[in-house]
Design a protein around this motif. Sequence first.
Motif, mmCIF file in Angstrom:
data_model
loop_
_atom_site.group_PDB
_atom_site.id
_atom_site.type_symbol
_atom_site.label_atom_id
_atom_site.label_comp_id
_atom_site.label_asym_id
_atom_site.label_seq_id
_atom_site.Cartn_x
_atom_site.Cartn_y
_atom_site.Cartn_z
ATOM 1 N N UNK A 12 -26.502 -40.578 20.524
ATOM 2 C CA UNK A 12 -26.296 -39.193 20.961
ATOM 3 C C UNK A 12 -24.820 -38.950 21.269
ATOM 4 N N UNK A 13 -23.968 -38.980 20.258
ATOM 5 C CA UNK A 13 -22.520 -38.905 20.471
ATOM 6 C C UNK A 13 -22.061 -37.544 20.963
ATOM 7 N N UNK A 14 -20.834 -37.523 21.485
ATOM 8 C CA UNK A 14 -20.299 -36.336 22.154
ATOM 9 C C UNK A 14 -18.837 -36.136 21.777
ATOM 10 N N UNK A 15 -18.405 -34.889 21.788
ATOM 11 C CA UNK A 15 -17.004 -34.571 21.517
ATOM 12 C C UNK A 15 -16.150 -34.879 22.736
ATOM 13 N N UNK A 16 -14.936 -35.348 22.500
ATOM 14 C CA UNK A 16 -14.025 -35.687 23.593
ATOM 15 C C UNK A 16 -13.791 -34.498 24.521
ATOM 16 N N UNK A 17 -13.725 -33.304 23.961
ATOM 17 C CA UNK A 17 -13.470 -32.138 24.812
ATOM 18 C C UNK A 17 -14.629 -31.882 25.777
ATOM 19 N N UNK A 18 -15.854 -32.188 25.357
ATOM 20 C CA UNK A 18 -16.993 -32.027 26.254
ATOM 21 C C UNK A 18 -16.984 -33.092 27.347
ATOM 22 N N UNK A 19 -16.556 -34.306 27.002
ATOM 23 C CA UNK A 19 -16.412 -35.348 28.021
ATOM 24 C C UNK A 19 -15.380 -34.918 29.057
ATOM 25 N N UNK A 20 -14.241 -34.443 28.583
ATOM 26 C CA UNK A 20 -13.182 -34.016 29.497
ATOM 27 C C UNK A 20 -13.650 -32.895 30.411
ATOM 28 N N UNK A 21 -14.428 -31.978 29.873
ATOM 29 C CA UNK A 21 -14.944 -30.889 30.702
ATOM 30 C C UNK A 21 -15.847 -31.387 31.802
ATOM 31 N N UNK A 22 -16.692 -32.370 31.492
ATOM 32 C CA UNK A 22 -17.589 -32.928 32.498
ATOM 33 C C UNK A 22 -16.809 -33.679 33.578
ATOM 34 N N UNK A 23 -15.774 -34.408 33.168
ATOM 35 C CA UNK A 23 -14.956 -35.141 34.131
ATOM 36 C C UNK A 23 -14.187 -34.176 35.028
ATOM 37 N N UNK A 24 -13.615 -33.144 34.442
ATOM 38 C CA UNK A 24 -12.869 -32.163 35.236
ATOM 39 C C UNK A 24 -13.784 -31.459 36.235
ATOM 40 N N UNK A 25 -14.985 -31.130 35.800
ATOM 41 C CA UNK A 25 -15.933 -30.479 36.704
ATOM 42 C C UNK A 25 -16.300 -31.395 37.863
ATOM 43 N N UNK A 26 -16.503 -32.674 37.576
ATOM 44 C CA UNK A 26 -16.807 -33.624 38.646
ATOM 45 C C UNK A 26 -15.654 -33.702 39.645
ATOM 46 N N UNK A 27 -14.429 -33.591 39.136
ATOM 47 C CA UNK A 27 -13.249 -33.721 39.996
ATOM 48 C C UNK A 27 -13.115 -32.583 41.003
ATOM 49 N N UNK A 28 -13.579 -31.408 40.653
ATOM 50 C CA UNK A 28 -13.404 -30.262 41.551
ATOM 51 C C UNK A 28 -14.641 -30.034 42.427
ATOM 52 N N UNK A 29 -15.684 -30.818 42.204
ATOM 53 C CA UNK A 29 -16.874 -30.708 43.038
ATOM 54 C C UNK A 29 -16.885 -31.799 44.104
ATOM 55 N N UNK A 30 -17.849 -31.747 44.999
ATOM 56 C CA UNK A 30 -17.957 -32.761 46.044
ATOM 57 C C UNK A 30 -18.329 -34.105 45.431
ATOM 58 N N UNK A 31 -17.898 -35.207 46.043
ATOM 59 C CA UNK A 31 -18.254 -36.529 45.513
ATOM 60 C C UNK A 31 -19.768 -36.711 45.429
ATOM 61 N N UNK A 32 -20.208 -37.314 44.352
ATOM 62 C CA UNK A 32 -21.631 -37.608 44.189
ATOM 63 C C UNK A 32 -22.035 -38.845 44.981
ATOM 64 N N UNK A 33 -21.057 -39.748 45.157
ATOM 65 C CA UNK A 33 -21.370 -41.096 45.646
ATOM 66 C C UNK A 33 -22.527 -41.667 44.824
ATOM 67 N N UNK A 34 -22.394 -41.439 43.530
ATOM 68 C CA UNK A 34 -23.412 -41.867 42.580
ATOM 69 C C UNK A 34 -22.932 -41.609 41.165
ATOM 70 N N UNK A 35 -23.882 -41.651 40.237
ATOM 71 C CA UNK A 35 -23.571 -41.556 38.814
ATOM 72 C C UNK A 35 -24.115 -40.264 38.213
ATOM 73 N N UNK A 36 -23.462 -39.824 37.136
ATOM 74 C CA UNK A 36 -23.951 -38.710 36.328
ATOM 75 C C UNK A 36 -23.781 -39.097 34.871
ATOM 76 N N UNK A 37 -24.602 -38.519 33.996
ATOM 77 C CA UNK A 37 -24.515 -38.813 32.570
ATOM 78 C C UNK A 37 -24.203 -37.552 31.778
ATOM 79 N N UNK A 38 -23.419 -37.721 30.718
ATOM 80 C CA UNK A 38 -23.100 -36.613 29.815
ATOM 81 C C UNK A 38 -23.221 -37.134 28.387
ATOM 82 N N UNK A 39 -23.786 -36.304 27.514
ATOM 83 C CA UNK A 39 -24.030 -36.714 26.127
ATOM 84 C C UNK A 39 -23.926 -35.499 25.216
#
Length: 246
Positions: A158-185
């Motif tokens: 289930x591959x993903x485009x680099x730009x979608x990965x970057x968007x998910x990482x940037x969104x995580x950065x501006x939100x509160x810490x999860x103190x856990x894991x999230x998946x993106x695909x």
Amino acid sequence: MKIVVIGGTGLIGSKVVRDLEARGHEAVAASPSTGVDALTGEGLAEALAGASVVVDVANSPSFEPDAVLEFFRTSTRNTLDAEKAAGVGHHVALSIVGTRRLPGNGYFRAKVAQEDLIKESGVPYSIVHATQFFEFFPWIARTSADGDAVRLAPVLFQPIAAEDVAGAVAEAAVEAPLNGDAEVAGPERFRFDEIIRDFLEATGDPHRVVTDPHAPYFGAELSEESLVPGEGARLGEVRYADWLRG
């Protein structure tokens, strides 16, 4: 908010920096080319001064198992120590879907070591696990080649485009810490062998894909769901055909 992106000049990091700047944040691209080396610690203290968040998307220059393990252990320890000294309140790291399912894969073992250091550090964190990038298809084919044949297992992919990965990482950065894991695909599932075969044909690569259920992926044999996320993963928007045309 000041956000430092370790590996901020690379494939994912440069896109994360642009995304964060578009959101109105001060995004600092930190890499050896900008005077910040997480592996040696050079420039970390200066770069992290006043930062609220650190995003780590740096990658090892070598994928040899011992070298990649040393890279992630050392660079992660240095970064976390510098964060503690600077009072950084959130560490965001990019990892891979399925790291703990493939202990025979040396790169995945190194990412598990990185994840464990983050979780044990005491720094609030979020770890974003992504599936393989479309942009890595040529590299996957090259490293799986045996002469003119590329041997790949017919497992789910289930591959993903680099730009979608970057968007998910940037969104995580501006939100509160999860103190856990999230998946993106990516938004679509394929068979590993079939999509790489399609990619090679579409790009005029003369290598032929050989379907082999026992073909190793960096030293580890794959099961049906080794490389795909579980339920609840965030899905990217870029579809394979659109990425290929682009």
